[in-house]
Scaffold this motif. Structure first.
Motif, PDB file in Angstrom:
ATOM      1  N   VAL A 114      85.598   0.862 103.280  1.00  0.00           N
ATOM      2  CA  VAL A 114      84.347   1.541 103.661  1.00  0.00           C
ATOM      3  C   VAL A 114      83.295   0.497 104.022  1.00  0.00           C
ATOM      4  O   VAL A 114      82.562   0.632 105.015  1.00  0.00           O
ATOM      5  N   LEU A 115      83.226  -0.568 103.213  1.00  0.00           N
ATOM      6  CA  LEU A 115      82.242  -1.625 103.459  1.00  0.00           C
ATOM      7  C   LEU A 115      82.393  -2.198 104.874  1.00  0.00           C
ATOM      8  O   LEU A 115      81.416  -2.349 105.601  1.00  0.00           O
ATOM      9  N   ASP A 116      83.631  -2.489 105.264  1.00  0.00           N
ATOM     10  CA  ASP A 116      83.847  -3.061 106.606  1.00  0.00           C
ATOM     11  C   ASP A 116      83.373  -2.112 107.702  1.00  0.00           C
ATOM     12  O   ASP A 116      82.833  -2.531 108.715  1.00  0.00           O
ATOM     13  N   ARG A 117      83.601  -0.835 107.471  1.00  0.00           N
ATOM     14  CA  ARG A 117      83.231   0.166 108.487  1.00  0.00           C
ATOM     15  C   ARG A 117      81.714   0.327 108.600  1.00  0.00           C
ATOM     16  O   ARG A 117      81.163   0.493 109.683  1.00  0.00           O
ATOM     17  N   VAL A 118      81.023   0.244 107.453  1.00  0.00           N
ATOM     18  CA  VAL A 118      79.590   0.573 107.409  1.00  0.00           C
ATOM     19  C   VAL A 118      78.699  -0.658 107.608  1.00  0.00           C
ATOM     20  O   VAL A 118      77.540  -0.547 107.999  1.00  0.00           O
ATOM     21  N   LYS A 119      79.269  -1.846 107.368  1.00  0.00           N
ATOM     22  CA  LYS A 119      78.472  -3.084 107.346  1.00  0.00           C
ATOM     23  C   LYS A 119      77.585  -3.307 108.575  1.00  0.00           C
ATOM     24  O   LYS A 119      76.447  -3.766 108.427  1.00  0.00           O
ATOM     25  N   PRO A 120      78.033  -2.974 109.770  1.00  0.00           N
ATOM     26  CA  PRO A 120      77.140  -3.223 110.923  1.00  0.00           C
ATOM     27  C   PRO A 120      75.853  -2.403 110.901  1.00  0.00           C
ATOM     28  O   PRO A 120      74.927  -2.699 111.648  1.00  0.00           O
ATOM     29  N   MET A 151      71.927  -3.174 112.847  1.00  0.00           N
ATOM     30  CA  MET A 151      71.750  -3.073 111.390  1.00  0.00           C
ATOM     31  C   MET A 151      70.308  -2.676 111.044  1.00  0.00           C
ATOM     32  O   MET A 151      69.368  -3.155 111.667  1.00  0.00           O
ATOM     33  N   ASP A 152      70.159  -1.802 110.086  1.00  0.00           N
ATOM     34  CA  ASP A 152      68.828  -1.435 109.611  1.00  0.00           C
ATOM     35  C   ASP A 152      68.731  -1.892 108.154  1.00  0.00           C
ATOM     36  O   ASP A 152      69.431  -1.366 107.286  1.00  0.00           O
ATOM     37  N   ARG A 153      67.881  -2.892 107.896  1.00  0.00           N
ATOM     38  CA  ARG A 153      67.831  -3.479 106.554  1.00  0.00           C
ATOM     39  C   ARG A 153      67.278  -2.520 105.513  1.00  0.00           C
ATOM     40  O   ARG A 153      67.352  -2.775 104.313  1.00  0.00           O
ATOM     41  N   ARG A 154      66.697  -1.410 105.953  1.00  0.00           N
ATOM     42  CA  ARG A 154      66.192  -0.429 104.985  1.00  0.00           C
ATOM     43  C   ARG A 154      67.302   0.416 104.388  1.00  0.00           C
ATOM     44  O   ARG A 154      67.084   1.113 103.403  1.00  0.00           O
ATOM     45  N   LEU A 155      68.478   0.367 104.995  1.00  0.00           N
ATOM     46  CA  LEU A 155      69.554   1.254 104.537  1.00  0.00           C
ATOM     47  C   LEU A 155      70.464   0.545 103.540  1.00  0.00           C
ATOM     48  O   LEU A 155      70.895  -0.588 103.767  1.00  0.00           O
ATOM     49  N   ILE A 156      70.735   1.241 102.445  1.00  0.00           N
ATOM     50  CA  ILE A 156      71.625   0.716 101.404  1.00  0.00           C
ATOM     51  C   ILE A 156      72.773   1.707 101.253  1.00  0.00           C
ATOM     52  O   ILE A 156      72.546   2.894 101.019  1.00  0.00           O
ATOM     53  N   CYS A 157      73.990   1.203 101.387  1.00  0.00           N
ATOM     54  CA  CYS A 157      75.150   2.090 101.250  1.00  0.00           C
ATOM     55  C   CYS A 157      75.665   2.044  99.814  1.00  0.00           C
ATOM     56  O   CYS A 157      75.914   0.964  99.268  1.00  0.00           O
ATOM     57  N   ALA A 158      75.812   3.209  99.198  1.00  0.00           N
ATOM     58  CA  ALA A 158      76.330   3.290  97.820  1.00  0.00           C
ATOM     59  C   ALA A 158      77.851   3.341  97.857  1.00  0.00           C
ATOM     60  O   ALA A 158      78.436   4.257  98.436  1.00  0.00           O
ATOM     61  N   LEU A 159      78.477   2.337  97.220  1.00  0.00           N
ATOM     62  CA  LEU A 159      79.942   2.292  97.150  1.00  0.00           C
ATOM     63  C   LEU A 159      80.376   2.874  95.813  1.00  0.00           C
ATOM     64  O   LEU A 159      80.596   2.136  94.841  1.00  0.00           O
ATOM     65  N   ASP A 160      80.443   4.182  95.727  1.00  0.00           N
ATOM     66  CA  ASP A 160      80.823   4.828  94.465  1.00  0.00           C
ATOM     67  C   ASP A 160      82.336   5.023  94.409  1.00  0.00           C
ATOM     68  O   ASP A 160      82.857   6.123  94.621  1.00  0.00           O
ATOM     69  N   TYR A 161      83.005   3.926  94.129  1.00  0.00           N
ATOM     70  CA  TYR A 161      84.463   3.904  94.025  1.00  0.00           C
ATOM     71  C   TYR A 161      84.838   3.095  92.793  1.00  0.00           C
ATOM     72  O   TYR A 161      84.052   2.267  92.336  1.00  0.00           O
ATOM     73  N   ALA A 162      86.065   3.307  92.317  1.00  0.00           N
ATOM     74  CA  ALA A 162      86.603   2.412  91.302  1.00  0.00           C
ATOM     75  C   ALA A 162      87.611   1.465  91.952  1.00  0.00           C
ATOM     76  O   ALA A 162      87.815   0.352  91.495  1.00  0.00           O
ATOM     77  N   ASP A 163      88.226   1.923  93.034  1.00  0.00           N
ATOM     78  CA  ASP A 163      89.259   1.135  93.707  1.00  0.00           C
ATOM     79  C   ASP A 163      88.599   0.161  94.698  1.00  0.00           C
ATOM     80  O   ASP A 163      87.881   0.573  95.619  1.00  0.00           O
ATOM     81  N   LEU A 164      88.843  -1.127  94.499  1.00  0.00           N
ATOM     82  CA  LEU A 164      88.176  -2.140  95.317  1.00  0.00           C
ATOM     83  C   LEU A 164      88.630  -2.097  96.780  1.00  0.00           C
ATOM     84  O   LEU A 164      87.822  -2.253  97.695  1.00  0.00           O
ATOM     85  N   ASP A 165      89.931  -1.883  97.005  1.00  0.00           N
ATOM     86  CA  ASP A 165      90.415  -1.843  98.400  1.00  0.00           C
ATOM     87  C   ASP A 165      89.741  -0.705  99.161  1.00  0.00           C
ATOM     88  O   ASP A 165      89.350  -0.867 100.317  1.00  0.00           O
ATOM     89  N   ALA A 184      77.307  10.928 102.158  1.00  0.00           N
ATOM     90  CA  ALA A 184      77.036  11.426 103.515  1.00  0.00           C
ATOM     91  C   ALA A 184      77.364  10.361 104.560  1.00  0.00           C
ATOM     92  O   ALA A 184      77.568  10.668 105.730  1.00  0.00           O
ATOM     93  N   LEU A 185      77.444   9.123 104.134  1.00  0.00           N
ATOM     94  CA  LEU A 185      77.800   8.026 105.043  1.00  0.00           C
ATOM     95  C   LEU A 185      79.236   7.564 104.807  1.00  0.00           C
ATOM     96  O   LEU A 185      80.012   7.391 105.747  1.00  0.00           O
ATOM     97  N   THR A 186      79.597   7.380 103.542  1.00  0.00           N
ATOM     98  CA  THR A 186      80.903   6.769 103.254  1.00  0.00           C
ATOM     99  C   THR A 186      82.077   7.703 103.543  1.00  0.00           C
ATOM    100  O   THR A 186      83.192   7.237 103.763  1.00  0.00           O
ATOM    101  N   SER A 187      81.837   9.012 103.540  1.00  0.00           N
ATOM    102  CA  SER A 187      82.952   9.934 103.776  1.00  0.00           C
ATOM    103  C   SER A 187      83.203  10.152 105.269  1.00  0.00           C
ATOM    104  O   SER A 187      84.131  10.843 105.643  1.00  0.00           O
ATOM    105  N   SER A 188      82.376   9.552 106.118  1.00  0.00           N
ATOM    106  CA  SER A 188      82.534   9.749 107.560  1.00  0.00           C
ATOM    107  C   SER A 188      83.292   8.581 108.184  1.00  0.00           C
ATOM    108  O   SER A 188      83.081   7.430 107.823  1.00  0.00           O
ATOM    109  N   SER A 189      84.140   8.892 109.152  1.00  0.00           N
ATOM    110  CA  SER A 189      84.850   7.811 109.858  1.00  0.00           C
ATOM    111  C   SER A 189      83.973   7.234 110.970  1.00  0.00           C
ATOM    112  O   SER A 189      84.329   6.253 111.596  1.00  0.00           O
ATOM    113  N   ASP A 190      82.811   7.864 111.205  1.00  0.00           N
ATOM    114  CA  ASP A 190      81.925   7.423 112.286  1.00  0.00           C
ATOM    115  C   ASP A 190      80.501   7.232 111.720  1.00  0.00           C
ATOM    116  O   ASP A 190      79.677   8.157 111.742  1.00  0.00           O
TER     117      ASP A 190
END
Ligand code: C5P
Length: 236
Positions: free
Chosen positions: A20-26, A1-15, A213-219
């Motif tokens: 995405v959150l589960d995938r990116v959280k580490p 984990m890099d604490r400098r990185l903030i992932c933007a969750l630009d969605y309306a649908d919570l699920d 650039a992060l949330t649209s990737s599966s990796d």
């Protein structure tokens, strides 16, 4: 984990957001939510994200109103336990001061960090001059707003990677947040002033906001590497 990185969750649908959150959280230290999730689910969505194991929630509603209304917004939002929130510095010194004073009334461990948006990273010099009537250069405008915001007591400012180095001189040790992070060869989409992650860190940014650039990737590791953020640099 890099604490400098903030992932933007630009969605309306919570699920969708939670998937995405589960995938990116580490890989990241915080998640940013904005109008999409809040308008659909209310501020209770902050608790839902925290319940999902996220310590730091960044509420990005970019408040911009008369001082009394912004103070009310800060008071209400702070009750939900957000780590950081935004307002537009162009709301002026009285509005910023009202927000800062309101944040000071929060319990010390609950007080949100208040950061001010200087000039949106979706705007360029042409729009600023020809549509918004700002005659000075974009860099000068960002710097001037950043000075105003921090002099009024903000914890930090939001600017693009391009201005981060100059802004560090202007705001000293205050927080610098840079959105508009893209791979160097990637699409800019609706953003105008972009840079990759390595450039942002070299320019002195404290936090990098990374959305599509992060949330649209599966990796996520691969996506971050494409932005110059090597996975090997992430402490486990
Ligand atoms: O998908 P992308 O990486 O462009 O998303 C950037 C995020 O940062 C969005 O959530 C946007 O609202 C936010 N933001 C920005 N420019 C600012 C302040 C916030 O793009 N000046």
């Amino acid at each position: 984990m890099d604490r400098r990185l903030i992932c933007a969750l630009d969605y309306a649908d919570l699920d969708e957001a939670l998937t995405v959150l589960d995938r990116v959280k580490p890989y990241v230290g915080a998640f940013k939510i904005g109008h999409g999730l809040v308008l659909q689910h209310g501020l209770e969505v902050i608790g839902k994200i925290r319940d999902h194991g996220v310590e730091r929630v960044f509420l990005d509603l970019k408040f911009h109103d008369i001082p009394n209304s912004v103070a009310l917004a800060v008071r209400h939002a702070a009750r939900y336990g957000v780590w950081m929130m935004t307002l537009h510095i162009s709301g002026g010194p009285a509005m910023i001061t009202a927000a800062v004073e309101e944040a000071k009334t929060c319990r010390e461990d609950e007080a949100p960090l208040l950061v001010g948006v200087s000039v949106l990273t979706s705007l360029d010099q042409h729009v600023l001059r020809d549509h918004l009537g700002v005659s000075r250069t974009l860099e000068t405008q960002v710097e001037s707003l950043s000075r105003l915001g921090t002099e009024c007591g903000l914890d930090g400012v939001v600017c693009s990677v391009h201005e981060a180095r100059a802004i560090r001189e202007a705001v000293g040790h205050k927080i610098i947040v840079t959105p508009g992070i893209r791979p160097s060869s990637g699409e800019t989409e609706d953003q105008a002033r972009v840079g990759d992650g390595r450039c942002a860190i070299e320019a002195g940014a404290d936090y990098l906001v990374i959305g599509r650039a992060l949330t649209s990737s599966s990796d996520p590791a691969r996506a971050l590497a494409a932005m110059g953020l090597e996975p090997s640099g992430f402490p486990a």
